[in-house]
Design a protein around this motif. Structure first.
Motif, short mmCIF file in Angstrom:
data_model
loop_
_atom_site.label_atom_id
_atom_site.label_comp_id
_atom_site.label_asym_id
_atom_site.label_seq_id
_atom_site.Cartn_x
_atom_site.Cartn_y
_atom_site.Cartn_z
N GLY A 1 -47.34 35.00 -99.32
CA GLY A 1 -48.32 34.00 -98.91
C GLY A 1 -48.23 32.74 -99.73
N LEU A 2 -47.97 32.90 -101.03
CA LEU A 2 -47.86 31.74 -101.91
C LEU A 2 -46.61 30.93 -101.62
N LYS A 3 -45.56 31.64 -101.17
CA LYS A 3 -44.32 30.93 -100.80
C LYS A 3 -44.58 29.92 -99.68
N THR A 4 -45.42 30.35 -98.70
CA THR A 4 -45.72 29.46 -97.57
C THR A 4 -46.47 28.22 -98.04
N ILE A 5 -47.39 28.43 -98.98
CA ILE A 5 -48.18 27.30 -99.48
C ILE A 5 -47.31 26.34 -100.28
N MET A 6 -46.34 26.91 -101.01
CA MET A 6 -45.51 26.11 -101.90
C MET A 6 -44.34 25.43 -101.20
N GLN A 7 -44.15 25.73 -99.91
CA GLN A 7 -43.03 25.11 -99.19
C GLN A 7 -43.19 23.59 -99.16
N LYS A 8 -42.06 22.90 -99.30
CA LYS A 8 -42.07 21.44 -99.29
C LYS A 8 -42.36 20.93 -97.88
N LYS A 9 -43.29 20.02 -97.79
CA LYS A 9 -43.67 19.46 -96.50
C LYS A 9 -43.16 18.04 -96.38
N ASP A 10 -42.76 17.71 -95.17
CA ASP A 10 -42.29 16.34 -94.93
C ASP A 10 -43.49 15.40 -94.85
N THR A 11 -43.42 14.32 -95.61
CA THR A 11 -44.48 13.31 -95.60
C THR A 11 -43.87 11.96 -95.26
N PRO A 12 -44.59 11.13 -94.54
CA PRO A 12 -44.05 9.80 -94.23
C PRO A 12 -43.73 9.02 -95.50
N ASP A 13 -42.67 8.22 -95.43
CA ASP A 13 -42.26 7.46 -96.61
C ASP A 13 -42.92 6.10 -96.70
N ASP A 14 -43.86 5.80 -95.78
CA ASP A 14 -44.50 4.50 -95.80
C ASP A 14 -46.02 4.60 -95.94
N LEU A 15 -46.49 5.66 -96.61
CA LEU A 15 -47.93 5.82 -96.79
C LEU A 15 -48.47 4.88 -97.85
N TRP A 16 -47.63 4.49 -98.79
CA TRP A 16 -48.06 3.65 -99.90
C TRP A 16 -47.26 2.36 -99.94
N VAL A 17 -47.92 1.30 -100.34
CA VAL A 17 -47.29 -0.02 -100.45
C VAL A 17 -47.50 -0.53 -101.87
N LYS A 18 -46.44 -1.04 -102.46
CA LYS A 18 -46.54 -1.56 -103.83
C LYS A 18 -46.89 -3.04 -103.80
N CYS A 19 -47.93 -3.40 -104.54
CA CYS A 19 -48.34 -4.80 -104.60
C CYS A 19 -47.32 -5.59 -105.42
N PRO A 20 -46.76 -6.67 -104.88
CA PRO A 20 -45.76 -7.44 -105.62
C PRO A 20 -46.33 -8.22 -106.80
N VAL A 21 -47.66 -8.34 -106.87
CA VAL A 21 -48.28 -9.08 -107.96
C VAL A 21 -48.67 -8.16 -109.11
N SER A 22 -49.39 -7.10 -108.79
CA SER A 22 -49.90 -6.20 -109.84
C SER A 22 -49.05 -4.96 -110.04
N GLY A 23 -48.20 -4.63 -109.06
CA GLY A 23 -47.42 -3.40 -109.14
C GLY A 23 -48.21 -2.17 -108.74
N GLU A 24 -49.44 -2.35 -108.33
CA GLU A 24 -50.31 -1.23 -107.94
C GLU A 24 -49.85 -0.63 -106.62
N LEU A 25 -49.94 0.70 -106.51
CA LEU A 25 -49.66 1.38 -105.25
C LEU A 25 -50.93 1.43 -104.42
#
Length: 326
Positions: free
Chosen positions: A11-35
């Motif tokens: 059961g723990l193996k299923t929870i620990m499996q790597k899940k695909d996540t979109p690569d554009d969920l976060w944007v880096k601010c070009p001024v502050s560097g904040e995500l």
């Protein structure tokens, strides 16, 4: 087999499996560097907490400017593809095809819940609607399409949009974003500079307002022609507005450039830009400008039917700007 697989319950193996996540969920601010979480940026029209104005697509620009997010798409004419048979490391038609696929995929994501696609064929997209109650043709230059480079298609789009503004006696608003003329079309791309200038002259003779919204970046032949010929120039904060880049200038004059050189605020101080306006206040500012430039007696729509449509995705209520006082 890894030893951890032997001691890990199924059961723990299923929870620990790597899940695909979109690569554009976060944007880096070009001024502050904040995500920054991308969904949070939608409510601020892609302006970060540090004040950086990130680039936005033509569809978002239309939603930002038009009343009730309703507009009539304007069909733009087709032009001869690859008139010079230009080829560098890949043929010019292949570059056009890749650029169309790029903007089509972006538009598909923006309309995934419904709404009509923009059917964008080049770097220009045009629409007709009302901005603060004032009828206006809005032409948006898309930097994602080959750097918003000015070519024959862009020139024809500009002239077509200007002629529609003349026909409907409405204001003409152009949102610029370009790296300059398109080298694959050589002299033909440079000829669009005088052609667009003549279209602006027609608007001036008809006493119709021509307003330019300068976004990052606006450079090259675009800044040397229609981008700097408006009745009023409104620039987004921090936008680079230039003919050639600062590195080229420094290498030429062998001197260090002043801080903020070629940015919106610097050009406002020198008198080349009239207003530097936060994107979240842009519609209100543009509405005031157009209401002064286009008298009430001239604000009449075309007698033909006008079909203003709103994307179903955002049909209920536009996102409210945050962080800017009314």
């Amino acid at each position: 087999m890894n030893w951890i697989n032997k001691v890990t319950p199924p059961g723990l193996k299923t929870i620990m499996q790597k899940k695909d996540t979109p690569d554009d969920l976060w944007v880096k601010c070009p001024v502050s560097g904040e995500l920054i979480y991308k969904n949070d940026l939608e409510a601020t029209w892609n302006v970060t907490p540090a004040g950086a104005h990130l680039r936005i697509s033509p569809r978002i620009r239309f939603r930002l400017l038009f009343d009730d997010e309703r507009w009539e798409p304007i069909a733009l004419p087709a032009v001869v593809m690859d008139p010079l048979k230009f080829k560098d490391d890949k043929p010019y038609p292949a570059r056009l095809k890749a650029a169309k696929a790029k903007v089509a995929n972006r538009d598909l994501k923006e309309t995934e819940e419904g709404g009509a696609p923009l059917l964008q064929e080049d770097c220009m997209v045009a629409a007709y609607g009302k901005v603060g109650g004032v009828p206006a043709v809005v032409l948006v230059q898309d930097f994602d399409f080959m750097g918003g480079s000015l070519g024959m298609a862009a020139g024809e789009a500009f002239i077509t949009a200007a002629q529609l503004a003349l026909a409907r006696k409405s204001a003409f608003v152009v949102c610029t974003a370009s790296g300059g003329a398109r080298m694959q079309e050589g002299t033909l791309s440079l000829m669009q500079m005088p052609r667009t200038t003549l279209a602006i002259n027609d608007l001036a003779e008809a006493k119709l307002p021509y307003v330019v919204v300068l976004t990052d970046p606006t450079s090259g032949g675009v800044s040397a022609s229609y981008a700097m010929l408006g009745d009023v120039h409104i620039a987004e904060p921090g936008a680079m507005i230039a003919f050639s880049g600062p590195r080229v200038i420094e290498q030429t004059i062998r001197e260090s450039l002043p801080k903020g050189f070629q940015r919106s605020e610097f050009l406002r101080e020198k008198g080349q830009v009239d207003i530097v306006c936060d994107r979240r206040k842009l519609k209100a500012t543009l509405s005031r400008v157009l209401s002064h430039l286009l008298p009430l007696s001239r604000r009449r729509e075309d007698r033909s039917s006008v079909n203003l449509t709103a994307p179903k995705t955002h049909a209920e209520k536009p996102p409210q700007p945050r962080g800017v006082a009314d």
